[in-house]
Design a protein around this motif. Structure first.
Motif, PDB file in Angstrom:
ATOM      1  N   MET A 254      41.368 -21.968  27.281  1.00 27.63           N
ATOM      2  CA  MET A 254      40.224 -21.049  27.281  1.00 27.63           C
ATOM      3  C   MET A 254      40.669 -19.650  26.872  1.00 27.63           C
ATOM      4  N   ILE A 255      39.957 -19.070  25.943  1.00 28.04           N
ATOM      5  CA  ILE A 255      40.263 -17.702  25.504  1.00 28.04           C
ATOM      6  C   ILE A 255      39.444 -16.717  26.328  1.00 28.04           C
ATOM      7  N   ARG A 256      40.134 -15.790  26.980  1.00 27.63           N
ATOM      8  CA  ARG A 256      39.458 -14.762  27.762  1.00 27.63           C
ATOM      9  C   ARG A 256      39.350 -13.442  27.010  1.00 27.63           C
ATOM     10  N   SER A 257      40.315 -13.176  26.109  1.00 27.71           N
ATOM     11  CA  SER A 257      40.347 -11.897  25.397  1.00 27.71           C
ATOM     12  C   SER A 257      40.650 -12.124  23.927  1.00 27.71           C
ATOM     13  N   VAL A 258      40.011 -11.338  23.073  1.00 29.40           N
ATOM     14  CA  VAL A 258      40.332 -11.327  21.646  1.00 29.40           C
ATOM     15  C   VAL A 258      40.669  -9.889  21.266  1.00 29.40           C
ATOM     16  N   VAL A 259      41.851  -9.710  20.686  1.00 30.65           N
ATOM     17  CA  VAL A 259      42.335  -8.383  20.296  1.00 30.65           C
ATOM     18  C   VAL A 259      42.489  -8.361  18.779  1.00 30.65           C
ATOM     19  N   PHE A 260      41.973  -7.313  18.168  1.00 28.13           N
ATOM     20  CA  PHE A 260      41.955  -7.206  16.714  1.00 28.13           C
ATOM     21  C   PHE A 260      42.900  -6.124  16.213  1.00 28.13           C
ATOM     22  N   ASP A 261      43.606  -6.450  15.150  1.00 26.09           N
ATOM     23  CA  ASP A 261      44.288  -5.468  14.322  1.00 26.09           C
ATOM     24  C   ASP A 261      43.224  -4.558  13.687  1.00 26.09           C
ATOM     25  N   VAL A 262      43.664  -3.492  13.026  1.00 33.50           N
ATOM     26  CA  VAL A 262      42.714  -2.527  12.454  1.00 33.50           C
ATOM     27  C   VAL A 262      42.650  -2.627  10.929  1.00 33.50           C
ATOM     28  N   GLY A 263      43.692  -2.147  10.238  1.00 33.00           N
ATOM     29  CA  GLY A 263      43.672  -2.074   8.790  1.00 33.00           C
ATOM     30  C   GLY A 263      43.553  -3.432   8.121  1.00 33.00           C
ATOM     31  N   GLU A 264      42.579  -3.607   7.260  1.00 33.16           N
ATOM     32  CA  GLU A 264      42.257  -4.819   6.520  1.00 33.16           C
ATOM     33  C   GLU A 264      41.862  -5.984   7.416  1.00 33.16           C
ATOM     34  N   THR A 265      41.658  -5.717   8.695  1.00 36.76           N
ATOM     35  CA  THR A 265      41.051  -6.688   9.602  1.00 36.76           C
ATOM     36  C   THR A 265      39.644  -6.212   9.950  1.00 36.76           C
ATOM     37  N   LEU A 266      39.568  -5.003  10.498  1.00 39.03           N
ATOM     38  CA  LEU A 266      38.272  -4.384  10.762  1.00 39.03           C
ATOM     39  C   LEU A 266      37.909  -3.354   9.698  1.00 39.03           C
ATOM     40  N   VAL A 267      38.917  -2.668   9.194  1.00 40.12           N
ATOM     41  CA  VAL A 267      38.709  -1.517   8.312  1.00 40.12           C
ATOM     42  C   VAL A 267      39.232  -1.800   6.910  1.00 40.12           C
ATOM     43  N   ASP A 268      38.405  -1.532   5.922  1.00 39.69           N
ATOM     44  CA  ASP A 268      38.799  -1.583   4.518  1.00 39.69           C
ATOM     45  C   ASP A 268      39.631  -0.321   4.232  1.00 39.69           C
ATOM     46  N   ASP A 269      40.882  -0.515   3.824  1.00 38.19           N
ATOM     47  CA  ASP A 269      41.793   0.614   3.648  1.00 38.19           C
ATOM     48  C   ASP A 269      41.658   1.323   2.307  1.00 38.19           C
ATOM     49  N   THR A 270      40.654   0.962   1.516  1.00 37.34           N
ATOM     50  CA  THR A 270      40.535   1.532   0.171  1.00 37.34           C
ATOM     51  C   THR A 270      40.501   3.053   0.192  1.00 37.34           C
ATOM     52  N   ARG A 271      39.706   3.643   1.064  1.00 38.10           N
ATOM     53  CA  ARG A 271      39.569   5.104   1.076  1.00 38.10           C
ATOM     54  C   ARG A 271      40.892   5.775   1.447  1.00 38.10           C
TER      55      ARG A 271
ATOM     56  N   LEU B 206      34.238 -16.686  13.920  1.00 43.09           N
ATOM     57  CA  LEU B 206      35.208 -16.579  15.005  1.00 43.09           C
ATOM     58  C   LEU B 206      34.625 -16.861  16.388  1.00 43.09           C
ATOM     59  N   PRO B 207      33.435 -16.346  16.739  1.00 40.17           N
ATOM     60  CA  PRO B 207      32.912 -16.629  18.082  1.00 40.17           C
ATOM     61  C   PRO B 207      32.787 -18.113  18.392  1.00 40.17           C
ATOM     62  N   ASP B 208      32.292 -18.905  17.443  1.00 39.34           N
ATOM     63  CA  ASP B 208      32.151 -20.340  17.685  1.00 39.34           C
ATOM     64  C   ASP B 208      33.511 -21.027  17.755  1.00 39.34           C
ATOM     65  N   LEU B 209      34.455 -20.582  16.952  1.00 43.14           N
ATOM     66  CA  LEU B 209      35.788 -21.156  16.993  1.00 43.14           C
ATOM     67  C   LEU B 209      36.469 -20.851  18.331  1.00 43.14           C
ATOM     68  N   VAL B 210      36.305 -19.620  18.798  1.00 39.53           N
ATOM     69  CA  VAL B 210      36.878 -19.246  20.092  1.00 39.53           C
ATOM     70  C   VAL B 210      36.306 -20.111  21.196  1.00 39.53           C
ATOM     71  N   ALA B 211      35.012 -20.357  21.135  1.00 42.73           N
ATOM     72  CA  ALA B 211      34.345 -21.121  22.201  1.00 42.73           C
ATOM     73  C   ALA B 211      34.700 -22.590  22.171  1.00 42.73           C
ATOM     74  N   GLY B 212      34.934 -23.136  20.971  1.00 43.33           N
ATOM     75  CA  GLY B 212      35.050 -24.582  20.871  1.00 43.33           C
ATOM     76  C   GLY B 212      36.423 -25.152  20.664  1.00 43.33           C
ATOM     77  N   ALA B 213      37.426 -24.321  20.426  1.00 41.98           N
ATOM     78  CA  ALA B 213      38.733 -24.858  20.052  1.00 41.98           C
ATOM     79  C   ALA B 213      39.630 -25.087  21.254  1.00 41.98           C
ATOM     80  N   ASP B 214      40.462 -26.115  21.144  1.00 38.02           N
ATOM     81  CA  ASP B 214      41.483 -26.412  22.141  1.00 38.02           C
ATOM     82  C   ASP B 214      42.816 -26.032  21.518  1.00 38.02           C
ATOM     83  N   PHE B 215      43.398 -24.931  21.993  1.00 39.90           N
ATOM     84  CA  PHE B 215      44.587 -24.404  21.337  1.00 39.90           C
ATOM     85  C   PHE B 215      45.892 -24.988  21.841  1.00 39.90           C
ATOM     86  N   ARG B 216      45.949 -25.416  23.082  1.00 39.86           N
ATOM     87  CA  ARG B 216      47.235 -25.812  23.650  1.00 39.86           C
ATOM     88  C   ARG B 216      47.191 -27.275  24.082  1.00 39.86           C
TER      89      ARG B 216
END
Length: 217
Positions: free
Chosen positions: A1-18, A207-217
């Motif tokens: 079960m995934i309790r937390s999702v942590v995201f990188d910033v550059g090119e994950t959330l933010v387009d670094d073009t500027r 990602l939300p559906d994958l987090v909810a439905g996947a068995d990782f271990r």
């Protein structure tokens, strides 16, 4: 079960073009030259700051970033810089009672800019605030201390195999490689990089559906 999702910033959330265009202007080269050099160092597996040092050998990136800030040309961040799938995906994760964090290799100034965006997240942190940067294992120790759950209940999402997938996996986290940005596209099929991730995704919408439905271990 995934309790937390942590995201990188550059090119994950933010387009670094500027940001790269701003560096090109600051160093006096065309934007396409900067893009080509970023691509070159990416293909060689080098740090992206090496693209700046190819233009100005011996450049102290931290010192130069401070000079940009003092000249009124510092880092900028607005909704314009976010990828389109960011807000919907983060909001959907939180609606499903997943704790959502943002933690990447960014300055303290970018941390404040991220907070000013009022993203649907529970917390924001950067390497500048923590005093340790990826891929140092100590960065992911801080992630484990910071985000709720045991390591196997924390997912880290990023675009960079060497900075994100490999060290996060070594720390015991669940890993997702996002295929966008130069690193994500180039190294997604690398057996010791992108393919080492628990998942490889092309965007954040699923990602939300994958987090909810996947068995990782």
């Amino acid at each position: 079960m995934i309790r937390s999702v942590v995201f990188d910033v550059g090119e994950t959330l933010v387009d670094d073009t500027r940001e790269w265009r701003s560096w090109a202007d600051w160093l006096g080269v065309p934007a396409h030259t900067m893009s080509a050099l970023v691509g070159a160092v990416t293909a060689q597996g080098r740090d992206n700051a090496d693209a700046l040092r190819l233009i100005r050998p011996g450049l102290d990136v931290v010192k130069e970033r401070r000079a940009r800030q003092a000249a009124g040309c510092g880092e900028q961040l607005s909704d314009y810089d976010l990828y389109d799938d960011v807000r919907p995906a983060l909001a959907e994760l939180r609606s499903r009672r997943i704790w959502v964090g943002v933690a990447g290799n960014q300055t303290t100034e970018v941390a404040e800019l991220l907070r000013d965006l009022d993203l649907p997240v529970d917390a924001v942190a950067t390497s500048g605030e923590w005093g340790v940067a990826k891929p140092d294992p100590a960065f992911f120790t801080r992630v484990i201390e910071w985000a709720p759950g045991a390591p196997a209940e924390i997912m880290y999402v990023g675009d960079h195999p060497a900075n994100d997938v490999v060290p996060a996996k070594a720390a015991g986290l669940v890993t997702v490689l996002l295929r966008r940005g130069p690193w994500g596209y180039l190294w997604a099929n690398d057996p010791e990089g992108g393919r080492a991730a628990d998942w490889v995704v092309d965007g954040l919408a699923d990602l939300p559906d994958l987090v909810a439905g996947a068995d990782f271990r």
